[in-house]
Design a protein around this motif. Structure first.
Motif: not given
Length: 70
Positions: A9-26
């Motif tokens: 879960y924490y790895m998924l959260s990290y990927i969503y916050t750091n790997a995606l650029n600022e235009t996406y908010d998942f």
């Protein structure tokens, strides 16, 4: 499972916050049923593989396998 599920879960959260650029908010949302499926799947695969490998290990002739290394 106790370590892997929260770590996933924490790895998924990290990927969503750091790997995606600022235009996406998942948000990282994982339903409880996904945890149940992961636990059941892990136990089922472990059980089946244990039974398959135990059957193969019983057929090994230990004396001849030890002699083969010489």
């Amino acid at each position: 499972m106790v370590i892997g599920l929260p770590l996933g879960y924490y790895m998924l959260s990290y990927i969503y916050t750091n790997a995606l650029n600022e235009t996406y908010d998942f948000p990282a949302v994982v339903e409880w049923i996904s945890y149940v499926y992961a636990i059941i799947g892990t136990i089922l695969v472990s059980y089946v593989m244990n039974k398959l490998l135990a059957r193969k290990i019983k057929t090994i002739d230990m004396v001849s396998s030890l002699k083969a290394n010489e």
